[in-house]
Design an enzyme around this catalytic site. Sequence first.
Site, PDB file in Angstrom:
ATOM      1  N   CYS A 120       0.730  -1.216  -0.094  1.00  0.00           N
ATOM      2  CA  CYS A 120      -0.161  -0.126   0.046  1.00  0.00           C
ATOM      3  C   CYS A 120       0.646   1.126  -0.063  1.00  0.00           C
ATOM      4  CB  CYS A 120      -0.941   0.098   1.213  1.00  0.00           C
ATOM      5  SG  CYS A 120      -2.088  -1.300   1.123  1.00  0.00           S
ATOM      6  N   HIS A 254      -2.473   7.182   4.338  1.00  0.00           N
ATOM      7  CA  HIS A 254      -2.936   6.129   3.747  1.00  0.00           C
ATOM      8  C   HIS A 254      -4.312   5.706   4.358  1.00  0.00           C
ATOM      9  CE1 HIS A 254      -3.682   2.377   1.898  1.00  0.00           C
ATOM     10  NE2 HIS A 254      -3.044   1.562   3.186  1.00  0.00           N
ATOM     11  N   ASN A 284     -10.077   0.456   1.772  1.00  0.00           N
ATOM     12  CA  ASN A 284      -8.343   0.722   1.506  1.00  0.00           C
ATOM     13  C   ASN A 284      -8.183   0.275  -0.066  1.00  0.00           C
ATOM     14  OD1 ASN A 284      -5.900   0.219   1.463  1.00  0.00           O
ATOM     15  ND2 ASN A 284      -5.684  -0.886   3.287  1.00  0.00           N
TER      16      ASN A 284
HETATM   17  C1  LIG Z   1      -8.916  -5.985  10.874  1.00  0.00           C
HETATM   18  C2  LIG Z   1      -9.191  -5.144  12.040  1.00  0.00           C
HETATM   19  C3  LIG Z   1     -10.378  -4.177  11.478  1.00  0.00           C
HETATM   20  C4  LIG Z   1      -9.883  -5.765  13.232  1.00  0.00           C
HETATM   21  O1  LIG Z   1     -10.203  -4.933  14.215  1.00  0.00           O
HETATM   22  P1  LIG Z   1      -9.902  -5.224  15.708  1.00  0.00           P
HETATM   23  O2  LIG Z   1     -10.698  -4.543  16.707  1.00  0.00           O
HETATM   24  O3  LIG Z   1      -8.646  -5.635  15.672  1.00  0.00           O
HETATM   25  O4  LIG Z   1     -10.631  -6.541  16.026  1.00  0.00           O
HETATM   26  P2  LIG Z   1     -10.289  -8.271  16.252  1.00  0.00           P
HETATM   27  O5  LIG Z   1      -9.290  -8.811  15.269  1.00  0.00           O
HETATM   28  O6  LIG Z   1      -9.627  -8.010  17.558  1.00  0.00           O
HETATM   29  O7  LIG Z   1     -11.475  -8.961  16.350  1.00  0.00           O
HETATM   30  C5  LIG Z   1     -12.593  -8.817  17.247  1.00  0.00           C
HETATM   31  C6  LIG Z   1     -13.492  -9.615  17.129  1.00  0.00           C
HETATM   32  O8  LIG Z   1     -14.472  -9.528  15.798  1.00  0.00           O
HETATM   33  C7  LIG Z   1     -14.645 -10.670  14.913  1.00  0.00           C
HETATM   34  N1  LIG Z   1     -14.415 -10.124  13.456  1.00  0.00           N
HETATM   35  C8  LIG Z   1     -13.353 -10.266  12.797  1.00  0.00           C
HETATM   36  N2  LIG Z   1     -13.610  -9.546  11.605  1.00  0.00           N
HETATM   37  C9  LIG Z   1     -14.989  -9.576  11.561  1.00  0.00           C
HETATM   38  C10 LIG Z   1     -15.853  -9.015  10.804  1.00  0.00           C
HETATM   39  N3  LIG Z   1     -15.471  -8.581   9.356  1.00  0.00           N
HETATM   40  N4  LIG Z   1     -17.134  -8.932  11.129  1.00  0.00           N
HETATM   41  C11 LIG Z   1     -17.461  -9.346  12.246  1.00  0.00           C
HETATM   42  N5  LIG Z   1     -16.744  -9.727  13.092  1.00  0.00           N
HETATM   43  C12 LIG Z   1     -15.423  -9.634  12.993  1.00  0.00           C
HETATM   44  C13 LIG Z   1     -13.175 -11.372  15.335  1.00  0.00           C
HETATM   45  O9  LIG Z   1     -13.471 -12.930  15.126  1.00  0.00           O
HETATM   46  C14 LIG Z   1     -13.387 -11.149  16.809  1.00  0.00           C
HETATM   47  O10 LIG Z   1     -14.290 -12.006  17.500  1.00  0.00           O
HETATM   48  P3  LIG Z   1     -13.972 -12.466  18.869  1.00  0.00           P
HETATM   49  O11 LIG Z   1     -13.723 -11.492  19.735  1.00  0.00           O
HETATM   50  O12 LIG Z   1     -14.975 -13.440  19.225  1.00  0.00           O
HETATM   51  O13 LIG Z   1     -12.497 -13.581  18.745  1.00  0.00           O
HETATM   52  C15 LIG Z   1      -8.276  -4.176  12.519  1.00  0.00           C
HETATM   53  O14 LIG Z   1      -7.425  -5.238  13.347  1.00  0.00           O
HETATM   54  C16 LIG Z   1      -7.323  -3.601  11.526  1.00  0.00           C
HETATM   55  O15 LIG Z   1      -7.853  -2.570  11.103  1.00  0.00           O
HETATM   56  N6  LIG Z   1      -5.988  -3.845  11.289  1.00  0.00           N
HETATM   57  C17 LIG Z   1      -5.146  -3.265  10.378  1.00  0.00           C
HETATM   58  C18 LIG Z   1      -5.693  -3.890   8.873  1.00  0.00           C
HETATM   59  C19 LIG Z   1      -5.021  -2.963   7.875  1.00  0.00           C
HETATM   60  O16 LIG Z   1      -5.490  -2.072   7.766  1.00  0.00           O
HETATM   61  N7  LIG Z   1      -4.562  -3.778   6.952  1.00  0.00           N
HETATM   62  C20 LIG Z   1      -4.210  -3.113   5.550  1.00  0.00           C
HETATM   63  C21 LIG Z   1      -2.943  -2.157   5.939  1.00  0.00           C
HETATM   64  S1  LIG Z   1      -2.386  -1.400   4.607  1.00  0.00           S
END
Ligand SMILES: CC(C)(COP(=O)(O)OP(=O)(O)OC[C@H]1O[C@@H](n2cnc3c(N)ncnc32)[C@H](O)[C@@H]1OP(=O)(O)O)[C@@H](O)C(=O)NCCC(=O)NCCS
Length: 332
Positions: A120, A254, A284
């Site tokens: 990215c 970004h 994104n």
């Molecule tokens: C991916 C992201 C949104 C997840 O958010 P988070 O607050 O970290 O959430 P978690 O991974 O801790 O998951 C929390 C819960 O939601 C659930 N969950 C994950 N994705 C889900 C979705 N799309 N819909 C519903 N629930 C979801 C998980 O299974 C977890 O459930 P649990 O508590 O029962 O285990 C976040 O980690 C993020 O934005 N990371 C950066 C990703 C990114 O930007 N990548 C590209 C970079 S260029």
Amino acid sequence: MIGTAGDGRPISIAGLGCHVPERVVANAELETYVETSDEWIMERTGIRERRIAKPEEALSDLALPACRTALEDAGVGAADIDLIVVATVTPDMMFPSTAALLADELGAPDAAAYDLSAGCTGFMYALAQAYGMLAGGLAQRALVVGGDVLSKILDWHDRSTVVLFGDGAGAVVLEAVDDPGFLGFELGADGAGGMSLWLPHSGSRAFDGDSSRFVQMNGREVFKFATRILVQSAETILARCGASVADVDLYVPHQANVRIIDHATKKLGFPSERVVINVDRYGNTSSGSIPLALADAAADGRLKKGALVLMTGMGAGLTWGSALMRWTKETG
Ligand SMILES: CC(C)(COP(=O)(O)OP(=O)(O)OC[C@H]1O[C@@H](n2cnc3c(N)ncnc32)[C@H](O)[C@@H]1OP(=O)(O)O)[C@@H](O)C(=O)NCCC(=O)NCCS
């Protein structure tokens, strides 16, 4: 790598264009593919909808109109371009490069043309490369494209990735100017963290026991990296250029997740009116994210001649990159 515009020719952005696919996919539609909800996606990412390419659409189909708009905005013809760099992780194919295809379609027979892979962060890397070639006098006018069609490499049954990404492309024309546009760049990569966001089976490495050919991500690890690096890279380039957050008129981070942007914005101390956010409408878009955000800021009147603009990208690699520049072009 870090550097400031020194004795080289002053270089700036002379034209800007972007293009996104027509099809809007709202969060509600994703609820039909994976177990998720509009509420969860909005709360955790700030994304409401994204654009998704048609099955027959490839990167060059999105990049071509973006390039044409950028050339028109700069008031130059494709034949005047002697360098085309396309930052992407989703080229039309591994080779020929999408840049070479674009050079042909646009009509830029004298251009050196190649693709660049930096996740990215690709657009920031491509800007820095083109800047260096122009400042050093090796090239005269460059077309820098950032774009991705990530929908083609996502597992549409994987809720941890499919809710985050969208498709789109942007392009800028770089050329020599009288007063400095680009003031400095800071770029970096940490391959040790690379497996936090990766695409198995996409190159010459074989992976035993792993059949997925789609993007894989450790969201929490990437989140930690992103919140740290957006702040660190911005502070580093500002310090090197002798500028402060208070001097910056427009912050263009970004567009990965509104929570990541909010974290960086608060830590750095930017008031919200100086921050560009469009992740709610596009998700994104990887290398397309920063040019799409610039185009939105131009459209809403915030990207004005004389504005000091700070852009920071981060992504797969893990990579990051910032550029500080004075916007030298009349807009609006
Ligand atoms: C991916 C992201 C949104 C997840 O958010 P988070 O607050 O970290 O959430 P978690 O991974 O801790 O998951 C929390 C819960 O939601 C659930 N969950 C994950 N994705 C889900 C979705 N799309 N819909 C519903 N629930 C979801 C998980 O299974 C977890 O459930 P649990 O508590 O029962 O285990 C976040 O980690 C993020 O934005 N990371 C950066 C990703 C990114 O930007 N990548 C590209 C970079 S260029």
